[in-house]
Design a protein around this motif. Structure first.
Motif, PDB file in Angstrom:
ATOM      1  N   PRO A 156       0.817  -1.225   0.000  1.00  0.00           N
ATOM      2  CA  PRO A 156       0.000   0.000   0.000  1.00  0.00           C
ATOM      3  C   PRO A 156       0.848   1.272   0.000  1.00  0.00           C
ATOM      4  O   PRO A 156       0.517   2.242  -0.687  1.00  0.00           O
ATOM      5  CB  PRO A 156      -0.803  -0.121   1.305  1.00  0.00           C
ATOM      6  CG  PRO A 156      -0.800  -1.562   1.633  1.00  0.00           C
ATOM      7  CD  PRO A 156       0.516  -2.081   1.163  1.00  0.00           C
TER       8      PRO A 156
ATOM      9  N   TRP B 148      -6.256  -1.770  -2.720  1.00  0.00           N
ATOM     10  CA  TRP B 148      -4.909  -1.288  -3.032  1.00  0.00           C
ATOM     11  C   TRP B 148      -4.767  -0.666  -4.430  1.00  0.00           C
ATOM     12  O   TRP B 148      -3.652  -0.486  -4.906  1.00  0.00           O
ATOM     13  CB  TRP B 148      -3.905  -2.415  -2.864  1.00  0.00           C
ATOM     14  CG  TRP B 148      -3.687  -2.799  -1.429  1.00  0.00           C
ATOM     15  CD1 TRP B 148      -4.138  -2.151  -0.306  1.00  0.00           C
ATOM     16  CD2 TRP B 148      -2.960  -3.943  -0.962  1.00  0.00           C
ATOM     17  NE1 TRP B 148      -3.752  -2.803   0.827  1.00  0.00           N
ATOM     18  CE2 TRP B 148      -3.017  -3.916   0.468  1.00  0.00           C
ATOM     19  CE3 TRP B 148      -2.261  -4.978  -1.579  1.00  0.00           C
ATOM     20  CZ2 TRP B 148      -2.409  -4.882   1.249  1.00  0.00           C
ATOM     21  CZ3 TRP B 148      -1.652  -5.943  -0.803  1.00  0.00           C
ATOM     22  CH2 TRP B 148      -1.726  -5.892   0.598  1.00  0.00           C
TER      23      TRP B 148
ATOM     24  N   HIS C 156       1.664  -6.506  -7.023  1.00  0.00           N
ATOM     25  CA  HIS C 156       0.233  -6.801  -6.953  1.00  0.00           C
ATOM     26  C   HIS C 156      -0.075  -8.174  -7.546  1.00  0.00           C
ATOM     27  O   HIS C 156      -0.887  -8.928  -6.991  1.00  0.00           O
ATOM     28  CB  HIS C 156      -0.554  -5.704  -7.676  1.00  0.00           C
ATOM     29  CG  HIS C 156      -0.638  -4.426  -6.914  1.00  0.00           C
ATOM     30  ND1 HIS C 156      -1.816  -3.946  -6.385  1.00  0.00           N
ATOM     31  CD2 HIS C 156       0.304  -3.511  -6.579  1.00  0.00           C
ATOM     32  CE1 HIS C 156      -1.598  -2.799  -5.756  1.00  0.00           C
ATOM     33  NE2 HIS C 156      -0.316  -2.509  -5.866  1.00  0.00           N
TER      34      HIS C 156
END
Length: 401
Positions: free
Chosen positions: A199, A263, A278
């Motif tokens: 994040p 996110w 990710h």
């Protein structure tokens, strides 16, 4: 004055040993290239490579990718990060060279030797020694929220000892069971670190609003993850264990997915240093979900679920993290060139080859094994080529580290 003295001392240290990320990121990546080339050769039909690989390719592949490669990356990351956490200088110079030297001796011995107490001892020394140097500054600064990494390192050492005991016929446990627990422990570390940094990196990298942390969601994601590891260590009757473990897997995957959905993944597609992070986190979630499906229904393949975690989750997270950390800790701009973009895409293709392709075309399993191994080797070869001058040269801003 202290900074001047630090810089004077720094100049007497080889750049490669000025912080732990340098030797361990480079050494582990280069080792993984060799390991995956041998693994690919084995599956391509060159059975004589089994004369190396501790005379047991399956044991060697599992052990060396979990402890020799991933363990080294974890140690390199933690011994570097602890300097930022505590403000105390990270381990460097001769002490770091000793830890890295023990790691290297073990890798060479386990590649070319046969199961032997000597290689077991060498391989069981470097990780607890690193854990000690990690614990000292954390305890001095009383940063209890980071202390849990130390017992996890010790747990990995115990699992490493179990691997060696199996190879020496001292322990009558299935290799699959021990390797599975090791994968869960490593996945826990990756999920904890990923949940902390992704994040933040996403906010900074996309120049957007900060991604706020929701306490109940953070705890809801981490508590079942810790319980998964605990469950795997406890002697629970098999009839109960299968059902309860599957529910924990599903709960963990669901909570991490809810966390992940906040996110802003789509905003990272134009930033290579972000989208691979990710992708890796999503594959960890997918791996946990598939493991639950396999446990509950018997549908699918255990190996595919496991490699969603190891190649797609852990492997991709490692490549994305070491690419970014190496730039940040050497004073460079957080941008990668074309070659590293190719490396990222190559590792994603390796992941899909070892999981999705294999699921769709199981009759081509052997081809998927050696091809994914070659693609992994190519991806990390590119990293070694691009980052060798970065990791072996002083910081560009002249600061220690």
């Amino acid at each position: 004055m202290m900074q001047i003295l630090d810089n004077e001392k720094e100049q007497r240290i080889l750049p490669i040993f000025r912080l732990a990320f340098r030797p361990f990121f480079l050494g582990a990546s280069l080792f993984s290239v060799i390991a995956m080339l041998l693994w690919a050769a084995f599956w391509a039909g060159y059975s004589n490579v089994a004369n190396w690989m501790y005379h047991d390719p399956i044991w060697w592949h599992s052990h060396e990718m979990l402890f020799g490669f991933t363990g080294a990356i974890i140690i390199g990351f933690l011994l570097t990060a602890v300097q930022n956490w505590t403000g105390n200088p990270g381990i460097r110079g001769r002490k770091l060279a000793v830890i890295f030297g023990l790691w290297l001796i073990a890798r060479v011995g386990i590649l070319f030797g046969s199961p032997n107490l000597v290689w077991m001892v060498a391989d069981l020394l470097w990780m607890p020694l690193a854990g000690y140097f990690l614990a000292v500054p954390i305890l001095l600064r009383r940063q209890w929220n980071n202390l849990f990494f130390v017992p996890l390192i010790l747990l990995l050492t115990v699992l490493n000892a179990a691997f060696h005991a199996i190879s020496l016929n001292w322990l009558a446990l299935p290799l699959r069971s021990v390797s599975f627990v090791a994968i869960l422990v490593i996945s826990l570390i990756v999920l904890v670190v990923g949940g902390r940094v992704i994040p933040f990196f996403t906010w900074r990298g996309t120049q957007s609003e900060p991604i706020t942390r929701i306490t109940w969601l953070e705890r809801g994601a981490l508590i079942p993850t810790w319980l998964l590891v605990l469950h795997s260590l406890l002697p629970i009757p098999e009839a109960v264990a299968s059902y309860s473990f599957s529910l924990l897997l599903l709960m963990t995957a669901t909570m991490h997915l809810l966390r992940f959905l906040r996110w802003r993944t789509l905003s990272t597609l134009r930033v290579p240093l972000l989208w691979l992070l990710h992708f890796a986190y999503l594959f960890l979630i997918l791996g946990l979900t598939l493991l639950a499906v396999v446990q509950l229904t018997g549908w699918g393949a255990y190996s595919i679920a496991l490699h969603c975690l190891t190649v797609g989750g852990i492997g991709c997270m490692i490549l994305a993290m070491i690419a970014r950390v190496s730039l940040g800790h050497t004073g460079r701009e957080l941008k990668i060139g074309v070659m590293m973009k190719v490396a990222f895409v190559t590792l994603v293709i390796a992941t899909l080859t070892r999981t999705v392709f294999l699921l769709l075309m199981p009759e081509l399993a052997v081809n998927a094994y050696w091809l994914s191994g070659l693609l992994w080797a190519l991806a990390f070869s590119i990293f070694c080529w691009v980052y060798f001058p970065v990791l072996t040269s002083p910081r560009v801003d002249g600061r220690p580290g």
